[in-house]
Design an enzyme around this catalytic site. Sequence first.
Site, short mmCIF file in Angstrom:
data_model
loop_
_atom_site.label_atom_id
_atom_site.label_comp_id
_atom_site.label_asym_id
_atom_site.label_seq_id
_atom_site.Cartn_x
_atom_site.Cartn_y
_atom_site.Cartn_z
N ASP A 91 3.84 5.94 2.01
CA ASP A 91 3.53 4.55 1.68
C ASP A 91 3.98 3.59 2.78
O ASP A 91 4.86 3.93 3.59
CB ASP A 91 4.18 4.16 0.34
N GLU A 156 8.73 5.48 -1.08
CA GLU A 156 10.02 5.18 -0.42
C GLU A 156 10.23 3.69 -0.31
O GLU A 156 11.33 3.17 -0.49
CB GLU A 156 10.06 5.81 0.98
#
Length: 417
Positions: A91, A156
């Site tokens: 991400d 994350e």
Amino acid sequence: MLPDQDGQNAGGGGGASEDPSTALFREYLRLKTVHPEPDYDAALGFLGRISEELGLPMTKVEVCPGRVVTILTWTGTNPALKSILLNSHTDVVPVYQEHWKYDAFAAVKDAEGNIYGRGSQDMKSVTIQYIEAVRRLKAAGKTFPRTVHLMFVPDEEVGGHKGMETFIKHPEFQKLNVGFALDEGLANPSEAFTVFYGERNPWWVTVRCPGSPGHGSRFVENTAAEKLRRVINLFLDFRERERQRLNINKCFTLGDVTTINMTMVNGGVAYNVIPAEMDVSFDIRIPPTANLQEFEEQIKAWCKEAGDDVTYDFAQRGMNQKTTSTEDTDPWWSAFSSTCKSMDITLKKEIFPAATDSRFIRAVGLPAIGFSPINRTPILLHDHNEFLSESVFLKGIHIYETLIPALASVPALSTEA
Ligand SMILES: CSCC[C@H](NC(C)=O)C(=O)O
Ligand SMILES: [Zn+2]
Ligand SMILES: [Zn+2]
């Protein structure tokens, strides 16, 4: 030469075809795995293709609905040994597109060979560097005693709760038999590279200041705003002392001091109504050497000083102060650092100022080093116009081509015999 959107003019040589590793990096940058709604399906499709290309089996574990951890495994010649984990998150954080020179998801390469895109430093470059290093090592017919896992985790950037934090407790993580992990670091603007052996603990604190309400035209006693002002002063005075400590100690980096930033203020309903409560939130980062109990006592004391009914609560309260050994006697660090030395790489050891998924790895007692092979580059993670030059990106692949064999060949430890 005009900025290049599709790779046709890339390579700087006018018409030469683009390096396939660079092309893959730019393709990955174009996937919109951006919060708040990352296209994780696009990343899964991409990684599925890589698994086939590399001939490496893929394991997928859905840790939460729509949140899949993907692992590509290159089994070692002695799979009983502890494995090497090459971790990266899929991400990326959102962009303010109006502040970017180019579309943040077009992976434009400019005339200087700088590749612009969200994730170019954090950390899609590292993902592709791991993949390309393994691709080249496999193509050269190399094998190593230890198994290497390439792991790709979601979320994350929003704290890792539906990613690494959950997966690390999953039986599938145990099965990986990890001995040592690499994860993200930060760019270094100088010739040196930065490596991170620990992280500061994030504490996200909201202080609640209740007070007497009343008409906005009066001198009401005991207002929320008066308490709020005391809280803000106490927290920000400490911030200033830590800022001075960082400035005075030339050998200190951000990771060695505590930072406090006031990030949110809430309260009030109308111009002429004195509010019954005002709240203030702080982002606090505490180095692993600090005494966490004492620091919480300090917060408690500040709140008490501001008012008897002033309270605080945590939205985030990291308590793990484990660091990874960087002693020469440590076999993992010794393999990592001596291999870097053999490549004439200067390493600067630091505490990571923010929080990465390494904190979950260290929390379960495993050694983890944060390292993004990015030097001679400004630190632009989460910033406008994040970029990485093609040459630094390609050198990074070479660095992993050298590091992975060294780590995957660390002789059996006494605990593994
Ligand atoms: C504490 S969860 C949020 C994680 C985020 N990581 C980075 C690297 O920005 C941070 O430190 O704010
Ligand atoms: Zn990151
Ligand atoms: Zn990030």
